[in-house]
Write an enzyme that holds these catalytic residues in place. Structure first.
Site, short mmCIF file in Angstrom:
data_model
loop_
_atom_site.label_atom_id
_atom_site.label_comp_id
_atom_site.label_asym_id
_atom_site.label_seq_id
_atom_site.Cartn_x
_atom_site.Cartn_y
_atom_site.Cartn_z
N HIS A 125 -19.82 -14.70 57.04
CA HIS A 125 -20.27 -13.30 57.19
C HIS A 125 -19.79 -12.74 58.54
O HIS A 125 -19.36 -11.59 58.61
CB HIS A 125 -21.80 -13.22 57.10
CG HIS A 125 -22.34 -13.63 55.77
ND1 HIS A 125 -21.79 -13.20 54.59
CD2 HIS A 125 -23.36 -14.46 55.42
CE1 HIS A 125 -22.46 -13.73 53.57
NE2 HIS A 125 -23.41 -14.51 54.04
N TRP A 153 -31.51 -9.72 48.56
CA TRP A 153 -32.79 -10.10 49.20
C TRP A 153 -33.28 -11.44 48.67
O TRP A 153 -34.11 -12.10 49.30
CB TRP A 153 -33.87 -9.04 48.95
CG TRP A 153 -33.68 -7.75 49.71
CD1 TRP A 153 -33.42 -6.52 49.18
CD2 TRP A 153 -33.77 -7.54 51.13
NE1 TRP A 153 -33.32 -5.57 50.18
CE2 TRP A 153 -33.54 -6.17 51.39
CE3 TRP A 153 -34.01 -8.39 52.22
CZ2 TRP A 153 -33.55 -5.64 52.68
CZ3 TRP A 153 -34.02 -7.85 53.50
CH2 TRP A 153 -33.79 -6.49 53.72
N ARG A 205 -31.62 -14.12 48.40
CA ARG A 205 -30.92 -15.27 49.01
C ARG A 205 -31.88 -16.02 49.95
O ARG A 205 -32.93 -15.48 50.32
CB ARG A 205 -29.69 -14.78 49.78
CG ARG A 205 -28.63 -14.26 48.83
CD ARG A 205 -27.31 -14.09 49.52
NE ARG A 205 -26.31 -13.66 48.55
CZ ARG A 205 -25.02 -13.59 48.79
NH1 ARG A 205 -24.56 -13.92 49.99
NH2 ARG A 205 -24.18 -13.20 47.86
N GLY A 210 -18.97 -16.43 51.70
CA GLY A 210 -19.54 -17.77 51.61
C GLY A 210 -18.48 -18.79 51.22
O GLY A 210 -18.38 -19.88 51.83
N ARG A 211 -17.67 -18.45 50.24
CA ARG A 211 -16.61 -19.38 49.80
C ARG A 211 -15.55 -19.56 50.88
O ARG A 211 -15.04 -20.65 51.08
CB ARG A 211 -15.97 -18.87 48.49
CG ARG A 211 -16.78 -19.27 47.26
CD ARG A 211 -16.41 -18.45 46.07
NE ARG A 211 -16.90 -17.07 46.21
CZ ARG A 211 -16.45 -16.05 45.52
NH1 ARG A 211 -15.48 -16.22 44.65
NH2 ARG A 211 -16.97 -14.85 45.70
N ASP A 238 -16.68 -9.22 48.84
CA ASP A 238 -17.21 -10.50 48.34
C ASP A 238 -16.32 -11.68 48.75
O ASP A 238 -15.10 -11.53 48.88
CB ASP A 238 -17.34 -10.42 46.81
CG ASP A 238 -18.26 -11.51 46.27
OD1 ASP A 238 -19.08 -12.05 47.03
OD2 ASP A 238 -18.13 -11.82 45.06
N LEU A 273 -13.04 10.17 58.90
CA LEU A 273 -13.51 9.31 57.81
C LEU A 273 -15.04 9.27 57.74
O LEU A 273 -15.70 9.14 58.77
CB LEU A 273 -12.99 7.88 58.06
CG LEU A 273 -13.50 6.80 57.11
CD1 LEU A 273 -12.88 6.94 55.73
CD2 LEU A 273 -13.22 5.40 57.69
C1 IPE Z 1 -21.99 -8.21 45.56
O1 IPE Z 1 -21.70 -9.52 45.88
C2 IPE Z 1 -22.81 -7.58 46.65
C3 IPE Z 1 -22.13 -7.40 47.92
C4 IPE Z 1 -20.88 -7.63 48.16
C5 IPE Z 1 -22.94 -6.87 48.99
P1 IPE Z 1 -22.60 -10.73 45.33
O2 IPE Z 1 -21.98 -11.98 45.82
O3 IPE Z 1 -24.02 -10.51 45.67
O4 IPE Z 1 -22.41 -10.57 43.74
P2 IPE Z 1 -22.64 -11.60 42.56
O5 IPE Z 1 -24.00 -12.23 42.77
O6 IPE Z 1 -21.55 -12.63 42.64
O7 IPE Z 1 -22.53 -10.78 41.31
C1 IPE Z 2 -20.28 -11.24 50.31
O1 IPE Z 2 -19.97 -12.58 50.38
C2 IPE Z 2 -21.30 -10.80 51.31
C3 IPE Z 2 -22.60 -10.45 50.73
C4 IPE Z 2 -22.88 -10.46 49.47
C5 IPE Z 2 -23.65 -10.06 51.64
P1 IPE Z 2 -20.84 -13.70 49.65
O2 IPE Z 2 -21.88 -14.17 50.60
O3 IPE Z 2 -21.37 -13.22 48.36
O4 IPE Z 2 -19.74 -14.81 49.44
P2 IPE Z 2 -19.56 -15.76 48.18
O5 IPE Z 2 -19.47 -14.90 46.98
O6 IPE Z 2 -20.76 -16.66 48.15
O7 IPE Z 2 -18.30 -16.49 48.45
MG MG Z 3 -20.62 -13.27 46.47
#
Ligand code: IPE
Ligand code: IPE
Ligand code: MG
Length: 253
Positions: free
Chosen positions: A42, A74, A76, A28-29, A25, A136
């Protein structure tokens, strides 16, 4: 200051996690902080997947399970979903030669039929091409959510009851686990979530009953080999009691 090599030397090889699961996770940030588009985050995250896979393989970890795309993802914006699907297909194809060189076996977990055909084909190709690998096992969770998986296991068992193959009284925890997508894979010893959120987000709810949880504020694209080794060292300092007392556990060792 310890170098990464010092830290690797400090790992107790007799107490390595067999199965590490990760919630990747913070892409995006990470992008936002640099003034980039979310999709750039990503793309950068793919490099971390590459590094984490290589280090897991080098450290002799048997199973690495990565949460790459959740059922809820999905929802998003369509453009972000399309970019992610493209990246997943592109990355798995690009990584295939190195995965083969490192004897890494790809396994797919989730509702893969929902993945667009182009990416799905590349995923299936990588899975089939690595089926003989014995190092692995890399479990990629895609279009995955734990509640989906648990409901699916319940459905499969209900069918067996309806067909008269088992009785409701036969159903055990082991039988339930054998009908999850992770059948045959030991439960994760260590679950790492990057990005600072301290939640599970519908991941492996059944399987993490006794996993050690490790949350780090480091965003996924910044998650380095050193951060990974730090997480394993932290794991090795914990006492896993599985409901027993500390004294009982120490007498067993
Ligand atoms: C969890 O991250 C799912 C993945 C890393 C694939 P999200 O960014 O979707 O989780 P929430 O929405 O912050 O709980
Ligand atoms: C994790 O990063 C990747 C996926 C969930 C696919 P995010 O896209 O959730 O990044 P943040 O949480 O918005 O920073
Ligand atoms: Mg996230």
């Amino acid at each position: 200051m310890d170098t990464i090599q010092d830290k690797i030397t400090r790992l107790d090889r007799d107490r390595m996690p067999v199965h590490v699961a990760m919630i990747m996770d913070g892409n995006g940030r990470w992008a936002k902080r640099q003034g980039f588009m979310r999709s750039d985050g990503h793309a950068e995250g793919v490099s971390t997947v590459h590094r984490v896979t290589k280090l897991s393989s080098d450290l002799g970890i048997k199973y690495l399970t990565l949460y790459a795309f959740s059922t809820e993802n999905w929802n998003r914006p369509a453009e972000e979903v399309a970019t992610l699907m493209y990246l997943i297909g592109w990355a798995i194809e690009r990584e295939l030669p190195e995965l083969l060189r490192n004897n890494v076996r790809i396994n797919l977990i989730g509702d893969i039929e929902r993945i667009p055909e182009d990416a799905r084909k590349r995923l299936f190709d990588a899975r089939d091409a690595t089926a003989h690998c014995t190092g692995l096992q890399l479990n990629m969770c895609l279009s995955y959510s734990s509640r989906w998986e648990i409901a699916d296991s319940a459905r499969k068992l209900a069918r067996l009851v309806k067909e008269g193959k088992i009785s409701p009284d036969d159903i055990t925890e082991e039988m339930f686990a054998d009908h999850l997508a992770t059948a045959g894979i030991p439960d994760p010893d260590l679950l790492i979530r990057t990005g600072g959120e301290e939640r599970i987000s519908n991941y492996l709810l059944w399987q993490i009953a006794y996993s050690e949880l490790y949350f780090t504020p480091v965003l996924w694209p910044d998650f380095s080999d050193e951060h990974y080794v730090d997480a394993i060292l932290d794991f090795q300092n914990r006492e896993r009691r599985f409901g027993k007392t500390s004294e009982q556990v120490q007498n067993e060792n």
